[in-house]
Design an enzyme around this catalytic site. Structure first.
Site, PDB file in Angstrom:
ATOM      1  N   CYS A 248       0.160   0.216 -11.243  1.00  0.00           N
ATOM      2  CA  CYS A 248       1.173   0.457 -10.199  1.00  0.00           C
ATOM      3  C   CYS A 248       2.483  -0.233 -10.535  1.00  0.00           C
ATOM      4  CB  CYS A 248       0.629  -0.033  -8.855  1.00  0.00           C
ATOM      5  SG  CYS A 248       1.877  -0.024  -7.541  1.00  0.00           S
TER       6      CYS A 248
ATOM      7  N   CYS B 237       2.484  -6.035  -6.963  1.00  0.00           N
ATOM      8  CA  CYS B 237       1.148  -5.437  -6.886  1.00  0.00           C
ATOM      9  C   CYS B 237       0.249  -6.086  -7.929  1.00  0.00           C
ATOM     10  CB  CYS B 237       1.219  -3.933  -7.145  1.00  0.00           C
ATOM     11  SG  CYS B 237      -0.388  -3.131  -7.037  1.00  0.00           S
TER      12      CYS B 237
ATOM     13  N   CYS C 291       1.031   1.713  -3.969  1.00  0.00           N
ATOM     14  CA  CYS C 291      -0.258   2.332  -4.296  1.00  0.00           C
ATOM     15  C   CYS C 291      -1.198   2.286  -3.097  1.00  0.00           C
ATOM     16  CB  CYS C 291      -0.900   1.642  -5.497  1.00  0.00           C
ATOM     17  SG  CYS C 291      -1.396  -0.060  -5.183  1.00  0.00           S
TER      18      CYS C 291
ATOM     19  N   TYR D 280       0.108 -19.921  -0.092  1.00  0.00           N
ATOM     20  CA  TYR D 280       1.474 -19.480  -0.405  1.00  0.00           C
ATOM     21  C   TYR D 280       2.263 -19.119   0.848  1.00  0.00           C
ATOM     22  CZ  TYR D 280       0.652 -20.036  -5.297  1.00  0.00           C
ATOM     23  OH  TYR D 280       0.440 -20.629  -6.510  1.00  0.00           O
TER      24      TYR D 280
ATOM     25  N   ARG E  40       3.602 -22.336   2.065  1.00  0.00           N
ATOM     26  CA  ARG E  40       4.731 -22.820   1.269  1.00  0.00           C
ATOM     27  C   ARG E  40       5.961 -21.952   1.492  1.00  0.00           C
ATOM     28  NH1 ARG E  40       2.520 -23.388  -4.571  1.00  0.00           N
ATOM     29  NH2 ARG E  40       4.617 -24.195  -5.008  1.00  0.00           N
TER      30      ARG E  40
ATOM     31  N   CYS F 158      -0.237  -3.495  -1.290  1.00  0.00           N
ATOM     32  CA  CYS F 158       0.902  -2.897  -1.996  1.00  0.00           C
ATOM     33  C   CYS F 158       1.356  -1.634  -1.263  1.00  0.00           C
ATOM     34  CB  CYS F 158       0.523  -2.523  -3.424  1.00  0.00           C
ATOM     35  SG  CYS F 158       1.852  -1.645  -4.277  1.00  0.00           S
TER      36      CYS F 158
ATOM     37  N   HIS G 298       8.938 -20.525 -13.401  1.00  0.00           N
ATOM     38  CA  HIS G 298       7.629 -20.264 -12.794  1.00  0.00           C
ATOM     39  C   HIS G 298       7.710 -19.260 -11.642  1.00  0.00           C
ATOM     40  CE1 HIS G 298       6.362 -24.438 -14.494  1.00  0.00           C
ATOM     41  NE2 HIS G 298       6.431 -23.511 -15.418  1.00  0.00           N
TER      42      HIS G 298
END
Ligand code: BV8
Length: 320
Positions: free
Chosen positions: A146, A140, A215, A78, A81, A212, A132
């Site tokens: 959270c 998170c 948290c 990712y 991308r 995250c 999508h």
């Protein structure tokens, strides 16, 4: 079939004329968008790369199971991308669809693309349903506990996910030598194509992945819909509200292989509301889900060239 040719697009003029006639009479129109819309912006389609990222089938890496098994690999997929999408620019088809949304209140674009190019073409958000999700939303992994989420365009999102480059080690003598003669310098820092199996993939420790900030315990994950996950409820409701609101004049199916559901199913839904179907695709074999029907239009070619031409009666000339 009468046809005129413009940049590598043979368009059947009879089809174009009847399409324009119908568009001018239309007030409620849907568009189902796929990776082919962003192809001429330089982004690989799922199908394009044989559906593979390195040796991984895109549909198997885009799953919660893959993320739980190897979050580093999935985050590198990712991050790659995100980086590619940020390097890309919206093309005339993105701008044409955005302009149609400004000109036709009854237009809704249903995009399967997570690349952010339609939003960057200023497509009015109330006329754009991101079925999508987006590469630039992160949240998170502890959704119930959270529930943190944010929009994030930082590239790389964390230093450890920087795309490796072909450059020499900037702290080395060689680099200092390179500094002195320009030619060499330009070579420094050329992105390596980590979608290519022959390029070594850096190993990234889990603790170097996006954590995250709320948290401080769980990993962040890309805000996209993975296979096996349901589509965003608000988006599903928005589309259902549009569909239930009355007859639909047309659905344009642009640059999609129409193999992923429930997205691909919207063509049949639109048909059931009276819509004519117009397919724009490089490949005539990629027929709409449910197959061809009498009266369908098919325009073969690059969406970036065809979509502005198809929408011209309503949006005028879009800067080519
Ligand atoms: C769910 C985000 C249930 C992540 C994506 C019914 C039947 C069969 C299977 C199913 C079914 N219902 C559900 C399923 C399972 C599954 C599915 O559809 N599987 C497929 C593979 C058979 N669906 C799901 O899992 C969905 N979730 O069903 O949840 C549920 C319900 C309630 C509670 C819990 C669970 C979720 C699906 C979403 C997955 N996420 N993307 C990411 O991107 O990483 S899908 C992703 O792949 C894209 O978003 C897109 O949807 C798809 C790729 O398709 P295209 O965009 O069309 O791209 P492709 O490369 O295939 O084709 C490009 C086309 O462009 C080609 O036609 C080419 O010719 C053309 N082209 C190329 N260049 C150009 C061009 N055209 C014009 N101009 C050019 N220049």
């Amino acid at each position: 079939m009468a046809s005129s040719t413009t940049a590598n697009v043979a368009i059947n003029t009879k089809g174009l004329a009847s399409f324009h006639e119908h568009l001018k009479k239309s007030t409620r129109v849907l568009a189902l968008l796929g990776a082919g819309l962003s192809a001429s912006s330089g982004l690989p389609t799922f199908r394009g790369a044989g559906g593979l990222w390195r040796t991984h089938d895109a549909t198997s890496i885009a799953t919660p199971e893959a993320f739980n098994a190897d979050p580093s690999l999935v985050w590198q997929f990712y991050s790659y991308r995100r980086h590619s999408a940020l390097q890309a620019q919206p093309n005339p088809a993105h701008f044409a669809l955005a302009e149609l949304a400004r000109k036709m209140p009854g237009f809704q674009a249903l995009s399967q693309n997570v690349d952010g190019l339609s939003p960057r073409a200023d497509h009015p958000p109330e006329h754009l349903q991101l079925l999508h999700g987006s590469l630039f939303d992160v949240r998170c992994t502890d959704r119930r506990g959270c529930g943190y989420s944010e929009t994030n365009f930082t590239d790389p999102i964390v230093p450890a996910l920087a795309i490796p480059t072909s450059g020499i080690d900037p702290s080395s003598d060689e680099a200092r030598q390179a500094q002195s003669n320009q030619v060499h310098a330009k070579q420094q820092g050329k992105d390596l194509d980590i979608s290519d199996i022959n390029v070594p993939l850096p190993s990234v420790a889990t603790h170097d992945l996006p954590i995250c900030p709320k948290c401080q315990k769980h990993l962040l994950r890309p805000g996209v819909v993975w296979f096996g996950e349901s589509l965003p409820k608000q988006v599903l409701d928005n589309v259902d509200d549009f569909v239930e609101a009355g007859a639909i004049d047309m659905i344009m199916v642009i640059g999609t292989s129409a193999k992923v559901y429930p997205a691909a199913g919207y063509t049949e839904v639109a048909r059931s509301k009276g819509a004519r179907v117009c397919v724009v695709n490089m490949d005539e074999n990629d027929r709409p889900a449910g197959g061809w029907q009498e009266g369908d239009w098919f325009f073969k070619g690059d969406a970036a060239v065809l979509v502005p031409m198809l929408l011209e009666p309503v949006i005028g000339q879009i800067g080519s």
